[in-house]
Scaffold this motif. Sequence first.
Motif, PDB file in Angstrom:
ATOM      1  N   ILE A   4       1.081  -1.378   0.320  1.00 49.85           N
ATOM      2  CA  ILE A   4      -0.281   0.318   0.137  1.00 49.85           C
ATOM      3  C   ILE A   4       0.765   1.490  -0.340  1.00 49.85           C
ATOM      4  CG2 ILE A   4      -1.810  -0.905   1.392  1.00 49.85           C
ATOM      5  CD1 ILE A   4      -1.070  -0.127   3.910  1.00 49.85           C
ATOM      6  N   ALA A   5       2.577   1.494   0.119  1.00 50.03           N
ATOM      7  CA  ALA A   5       3.048   2.772  -0.213  1.00 50.03           C
ATOM      8  C   ALA A   5       2.277   3.273  -1.548  1.00 50.03           C
ATOM      9  CB  ALA A   5       4.375   1.903  -0.321  1.00 50.03           C
ATOM     10  N   PRO A   6       2.376   4.006  -0.958  1.00 49.21           N
ATOM     11  CA  PRO A   6       2.697   5.729  -1.938  1.00 49.21           C
ATOM     12  C   PRO A   6       2.661   5.269  -3.376  1.00 49.21           C
ATOM     13  CG  PRO A   6       3.590   6.797  -0.907  1.00 49.21           C
ATOM     14  CD  PRO A   6       2.932   5.402   0.043  1.00 49.21           C
ATOM     15  N   PHE A   7       4.589   5.276  -2.856  1.00 48.77           N
ATOM     16  CA  PHE A   7       5.603   4.468  -4.416  1.00 48.77           C
ATOM     17  C   PHE A   7       5.811   3.409  -3.893  1.00 48.77           C
ATOM     18  CE2 PHE A   7       4.683   8.854  -5.019  1.00 48.77           C
ATOM     19  CZ  PHE A   7       4.282   9.308  -6.483  1.00 48.77           C
ATOM     20  N   ARG A   8       6.733   2.236  -4.776  1.00 45.03           N
ATOM     21  CA  ARG A   8       7.457   1.501  -4.384  1.00 45.03           C
ATOM     22  C   ARG A   8       8.951   1.986  -4.162  1.00 45.03           C
ATOM     23  NH1 ARG A   8       8.297  -4.142  -7.235  1.00 45.03           N
ATOM     24  NH2 ARG A   8       9.457  -5.545  -5.184  1.00 45.03           N
ATOM     25  N   TYR A  62      15.108   5.444 -13.278  1.00 41.90           N
ATOM     26  CA  TYR A  62      14.115   6.074 -13.450  1.00 41.90           C
ATOM     27  C   TYR A  62      13.414   5.422 -14.505  1.00 41.90           C
ATOM     28  CZ  TYR A  62      10.335   9.733 -13.373  1.00 41.90           C
ATOM     29  OH  TYR A  62       9.160  10.298 -13.312  1.00 41.90           O
ATOM     30  N   ALA A  63      13.843   5.554 -15.890  1.00 40.30           N
ATOM     31  CA  ALA A  63      12.747   5.423 -16.722  1.00 40.30           C
ATOM     32  C   ALA A  63      12.659   4.173 -16.751  1.00 40.30           C
ATOM     33  CB  ALA A  63      14.313   5.654 -17.851  1.00 40.30           C
ATOM     34  N   GLY A 106       6.616  -0.666 -15.107  1.00 39.23           N
ATOM     35  CA  GLY A 106       5.720  -0.309 -14.360  1.00 39.23           C
ATOM     36  C   GLY A 106       5.881  -0.542 -12.913  1.00 39.23           C
ATOM     37  N   VAL A 107       6.933  -0.028 -12.730  1.00 37.21           N
ATOM     38  CA  VAL A 107       7.076  -0.016 -10.705  1.00 37.21           C
ATOM     39  C   VAL A 107       6.872   1.390 -10.344  1.00 37.21           C
ATOM     40  CG1 VAL A 107       8.801  -0.114  -8.761  1.00 37.21           C
ATOM     41  CG2 VAL A 107       9.557  -1.715 -11.104  1.00 37.21           C
ATOM     42  N   THR A 120      11.933  -5.721 -11.349  1.00 41.01           N
ATOM     43  CA  THR A 120      11.632  -5.977 -12.397  1.00 41.01           C
ATOM     44  C   THR A 120      11.345  -7.752 -13.027  1.00 41.01           C
ATOM     45  OG1 THR A 120      12.943  -5.984 -13.565  1.00 41.01           O
ATOM     46  CG2 THR A 120      11.753  -3.779 -13.962  1.00 41.01           C
ATOM     47  N   LYS A 121      11.553  -8.579 -11.753  1.00 32.61           N
ATOM     48  CA  LYS A 121      11.589 -10.231 -11.821  1.00 32.61           C
ATOM     49  C   LYS A 121      10.295 -10.115 -11.695  1.00 32.61           C
ATOM     50  CE  LYS A 121      13.626 -11.177  -7.539  1.00 32.61           C
ATOM     51  NZ  LYS A 121      14.391 -11.792  -6.469  1.00 32.61           N
TER      52      LYS A 121
END
Length: 438
Positions: free
Chosen positions: A342-346, A367-368, A374-375, A437-438
Amino acid sequence: MRLSKYLLPVLREDSGDAQIVSHRLMLRAGLVRQAAAGIYSWLPLGYRVLAKIERIVREEQDRAGAIQILMPTIQPSDLWRESGRYDAYGPEMLRITDRHDRELLYGPTCEELVTSLVRGSINSYRDLPLNLYHIQWKFRDEIRPRFGVMRGREFLMKDAYSFDIDQEAARRSYNRMYVAYLRTFARMGLRAIPAQADPGPIGGDMSHEFVILASSGESDVFYHRHWEEGVADAIPDFSDDDTIDRFVSEQTHYYAATDEMRDDTREAELGDDLRTARGIEVGHIFYFGDKYSGSMGLKAQGSDGGVFVPQMGSYGIGVSRLVGAVIEACHDENGIVWPEAIAPFRVGIITVRAGHPECDAAAETLYARLGEAGVDVLYDDRDERGGAKFATMDLIGLPWQVIIGPKGIEKGVVELKNRATGEREELPVDDVIARFTK
């Protein structure tokens, strides 16, 4: 999201009006701002958390077989007079009159409204079982609205209402919601204890209050040590009602009660297995039979050709309250520590030295690529000193921080910090990307 383009009005000092940890941190971390006593605007960071909690609640209600609708915030007072609750509810209910002198109210809950809705929509036992839910803003006119979103006047709530042909079927619906609640809170990284509770003004003869433990909790909870173990690992899915019923029967065997429902005899029997802690209510479920369907004339034709009164239950989760409750349970001296779900950003990206070409290039790459995968990423690209960036990132509590500095870049690595444990490790940029991303 780039922090330089984001609305994140953090405060250096605690507000003098904030009395509890969650209220102080929600104001300092720029999650909310007060519009009026007990009424808040949700700023971008806070709204992201609210939306993630709402999504998990919705998904588990859908899995349990509940059907989403949307009922109005303003209700006619005549429905509450039918049930007998209009005068009994008390001054917490905001009563209003429109230009035609019709009496209305800002709904604190929706038992009457949904009963009226179903009364005009079903005719037969074939239309049941039915469980309807919505996620809607409610209003209760608290006399002293303190403690931020933990006890505000306006709050976002998920409320569901079940309708069944008889008591046995109604209790089965109750059990499905019991399981749905355990699944919901487990997905949020929370350990919730279902404690026997007083049904209060809702009514009924069976009620459980779901409580998460926090040292700053609002009430005492008494429970078997079983609830400190891995209960979440045993929660069933919704494929078989018999399995659900057996699971609930097994869980309710283990003692858990709020203060007003204490059982001294059972507590004495538990001995060393008894635990006592402070807790925060985050959900409440009720079975109340025909309290509303009977008083409001809800009837349907049975399989034998006769007429029966459907049995009902209601099930609430304080969606906005959960934001504050999680912070009460998940924080340290530096700020919030969000559960990952539920974190606003991971992930938060920090460059120690703004304007350093190699550091900036590595940050832009991270960042890109994380964003493309999708993170959820927040990149602190401000022209600020490193200490200020570290303080902000700890305050807002993102689960992971990627710290990029000149010395690390020279070695071909960045630093990955776990906000909850404080553990740090050095990794190449590609390995950090692979990790998320894995």
